[in-house]
Design a protein around this motif. Structure first.
Motif, short mmCIF file in Angstrom:
data_model
loop_
_atom_site.label_atom_id
_atom_site.label_comp_id
_atom_site.label_asym_id
_atom_site.label_seq_id
_atom_site.Cartn_x
_atom_site.Cartn_y
_atom_site.Cartn_z
N LEU A 81 -4.92 -3.47 -14.07
CA LEU A 81 -5.66 -3.18 -12.84
C LEU A 81 -6.83 -2.22 -13.06
O LEU A 81 -7.57 -1.95 -12.12
N LEU B 82 -0.48 -10.32 -10.16
CA LEU B 82 0.23 -9.88 -11.36
C LEU B 82 1.73 -9.68 -11.10
O LEU B 82 2.56 -9.99 -11.95
N ILE B 83 2.05 -9.17 -9.90
CA ILE B 83 3.47 -8.98 -9.57
C ILE B 83 4.20 -10.32 -9.58
O ILE B 83 5.30 -10.44 -10.12
N GLN C 265 3.69 0.78 -3.13
CA GLN C 265 3.28 0.39 -4.48
C GLN C 265 1.89 0.88 -4.83
O GLN C 265 1.35 0.53 -5.86
N TYR C 266 1.31 1.65 -3.97
CA TYR C 266 0.00 2.26 -4.22
C TYR C 266 -1.10 1.28 -4.58
O TYR C 266 -1.88 1.51 -5.48
N LEU C 267 -1.14 0.14 -3.93
CA LEU C 267 -2.23 -0.79 -4.24
C LEU C 267 -3.13 -0.94 -3.01
O LEU C 267 -2.66 -0.88 -1.88
N GLY C 268 -4.41 -1.16 -3.26
CA GLY C 268 -5.34 -1.36 -2.15
C GLY C 268 -5.58 -0.12 -1.32
O GLY C 268 -5.82 -0.21 -0.12
N ILE D 277 1.69 -2.71 -14.30
CA ILE D 277 0.52 -3.49 -13.90
C ILE D 277 -0.72 -2.64 -13.72
O ILE D 277 -1.80 -3.17 -13.52
N PHE D 278 -0.60 -1.32 -13.79
CA PHE D 278 -1.80 -0.52 -13.57
C PHE D 278 -2.76 -0.54 -14.75
O PHE D 278 -3.90 -0.12 -14.61
N THR E 182 -8.58 -5.76 -21.66
CA THR E 182 -7.65 -6.54 -22.48
C THR E 182 -7.42 -5.87 -23.82
O THR E 182 -6.28 -5.81 -24.32
N THR F 163 0.82 -1.21 0.00
CA THR F 163 0.00 0.00 0.00
C THR F 163 0.85 1.25 0.00
O THR F 163 0.64 2.17 -0.79
N VAL G 156 -10.10 -3.61 -11.78
CA VAL G 156 -10.57 -3.48 -10.41
C VAL G 156 -10.67 -2.03 -9.98
O VAL G 156 -10.78 -1.74 -8.80
N ASN H 281 -10.60 -5.27 -4.63
CA ASN H 281 -9.41 -4.75 -3.97
C ASN H 281 -8.23 -4.98 -4.91
O ASN H 281 -7.85 -6.10 -5.18
N CYS H 282 -7.67 -3.88 -5.39
CA CYS H 282 -6.66 -4.07 -6.43
C CYS H 282 -5.39 -4.68 -5.86
O CYS H 282 -4.58 -5.21 -6.60
N GLU I 92 -5.11 -2.99 -23.28
CA GLU I 92 -3.77 -3.50 -22.99
C GLU I 92 -3.05 -3.86 -24.28
O GLU I 92 -1.90 -3.47 -24.50
N MET J 180 -5.42 -8.52 -6.81
CA MET J 180 -5.08 -8.69 -8.22
C MET J 180 -3.64 -8.24 -8.48
O MET J 180 -2.91 -8.88 -9.24
N GLY J 181 -3.24 -7.15 -7.83
CA GLY J 181 -1.89 -6.63 -8.02
C GLY J 181 -0.83 -7.64 -7.64
O GLY J 181 0.12 -7.86 -8.40
N GLN K 97 4.89 -11.13 -13.06
CA GLN K 97 5.84 -10.21 -13.67
C GLN K 97 7.28 -10.48 -13.22
O GLN K 97 8.21 -10.44 -14.00
N ALA L 91 -0.67 6.23 -8.22
CA ALA L 91 0.49 5.52 -8.76
C ALA L 91 1.02 6.12 -10.05
O ALA L 91 2.22 6.17 -10.26
N CYS M 143 -6.02 4.15 -6.29
CA CYS M 143 -4.71 3.53 -6.55
C CYS M 143 -4.08 4.04 -7.84
O CYS M 143 -2.96 4.54 -7.81
N THR N 102 -5.75 -11.18 -17.82
CA THR N 102 -6.57 -10.26 -17.03
C THR N 102 -7.94 -10.84 -16.73
O THR N 102 -8.39 -10.86 -15.58
N ILE O 210 -9.26 -12.13 -12.91
CA ILE O 210 -10.36 -11.49 -12.19
C ILE O 210 -11.48 -12.48 -11.95
O ILE O 210 -12.11 -12.48 -10.89
#
Lengths: 191, 197
Positions: free
Chosen positions: B105, A121-122, A21-24, B101-102, B82, A18, B108, A113-114, B85, A117-118, A125, B31, B27, A74, A78
């Motif tokens: 994202l 994906l991380i 990485q600015y998620l959630g 990754i945003f 998608t 959070t 969501v 809640n991203c 993307e 999912m984040g 990646q 970001a 987010c 994606t 989800i």
């Protein structure tokens, strides 16, 4: 073993999901007004994030990559997360009612809640192996919980102070989160 | 509910401008606003998804059973994400790598699902299109504003051009996470002051 220790520290504190990485951020701001909701949300996230990350890792490695359809990632992720949350909710309601009573209302919120999912994906990646993905996900989830609970503690105190009207609520919340993020930058020297 | 198409469009630009009035989608807001270019790119990508998802949801809302509507909306949104993307990967690779990754994202991002659920599923195609476009452009404007503040103070540039001259010492703090939170908090405070008058 040392590698895993580094991974834990960096996922939990240095690259805190959070605050770095600015998620959630939505649940972070939304559920942190009271300590009770914050601990509830933290528990639910730790639970779902770990499960979701493991399942999506397996799906990505064994299904999407072998069939060469990574462009569906994606949508697949989800769907997995949404159905997993539903499934967990039904399972908890049936078998562990006490836990369900505690986490209940937070579970549906987790679908969007991203952070969940984040993290999935991380993991892809960074090309983590299974054990690394597992360790990283648990550490990310614990890092989220830690940040959320710390933040809730601070916010409970902030409410008692005299905040100028335009700054009230979300506004002061964000500024407080900024201070907390500043404190977390201090962990950068650890590794 | 006698709002005209124009009003549906305009409300996204001030009355309900995300993320200031509707505190959703924080987010990506925090970001990607390190630079104006990223902010605009993210805003446009979200606008595209928002408009397409709104249109499709409003067309299909009669067919989708209400019990599984959220799941259906998410699949519709994920499809358009998608598309974005793949298009971005093909034509704007640099931006695609920066946003990372945003982009996936956006699925969501609560703004998109929120509009599908709260507006498009209950309204016709044309109002939904206007709503999606309005909220999307509002979101793009907000991202541009936040990123303009952060980029100019944090790196002393705007769209890559130096604006304060060489003697300016950038506060690198502003492009890092704490700066993002504090900047958004203060902008929200300014919005509150203006909105109250």
């Amino acid at each position: 073993m040392g590698d895993y220790l580094v991974l834990i520290v960096s996922s939990m504190l240095i690259n805190n999901i959070t605050l770095a990485q600015y998620l959630g951020i939505c649940p972070f701001i939304g559920t942190s007004k009271k300590m009770e909701t914050a601990t509830g949300m933290a528990g639910a996230v730790v639970f779902v994030m770990t499960l979701a990350a493991i399942i999506t890792w397996c799906i990505d490695t064994y299904l999407l990559k072998t069939l060469g359809i990574e462009f569906l990632r994606t949508i697949a992720f989800i769907l997995v997360i949404a159905s997993l949350v539903q499934f967990v909710e039904m399972f908890l309601k049936k078998s562990i009612p006490a836990l369900y009573a505690g986490l209940g209302i937070f579970l549906p919120l987790i679908t969007t809640n991203c952070a969940v999912m984040g993290v999935c994906l991380i993991n892809i990646q960074e090309e983590y192996k299974f054990l690394e993905a597992l360790t990283a996900s648990i550490s990310y989830a614990l890092g989220f919980g830690l940040a959320l609970i710390l933040f809730a503690g601070v916010r409970e105190r902030v409410v008692l102070g005299r905040v100028p009207r335009p700054l009230q609520d979300t506004s002061i919340g964000l500024v407080t989160a900024g201070m907390l993020a500043l404190a977390f930058i201090g962990f950068k020297g650890l590794v | 509910m006698a709002k005209t198409i124009g009003q549906e469009f305009v409300k996204g630009l001030w009355e309900e401008i995300p993320p200031f009035r509707l505190v959703l989608g924080l987010c990506p807001t925090l970001a990607v606003t390190k630079s104006v270019e990223n902010g605009i790119g993210m805003g446009l990508a979200t606008t595209f998804v928002l408009v397409c998802a709104n249109i499709l949801v409003s067309i299909l809302s009669g067919i989708i059973p209400s019990k599984i509507r959220i799941a259906c909306f998410i699949i519709i949104i994920a499809t358009f994400v998608t598309v974005v993307e793949l298009v971005m990967q093909a034509y704007t690779y640099q931006l695609f790598m920066e946003l990372g990754i945003f982009i996936p994202l956006i699925v969501v991002n609560c703004i998109v699902l929120g509009r599908s659920e709260a507006f498009a599923s209950k309204n016709g195609v044309i109002p939904s299109l206007a709503d999606g476009l309005g909220i999307g452009i509002g979101f793009t404007l907000s991202l541009t504003a936040i990123s303009a503040v952060r980029e100019s103070l944090g790196s002393g540039t705007l769209l890559g051009y130096s604006i304060f001259g060489p003697s300016f010492e950038p506060f690198s703090f502003m492009v890092e996470a704490p700066g993002a939170f504090i900047c958004l908090g203060l902008l929200l405070c300014i919005m509150n002051i203006i909105g109250r008058k």
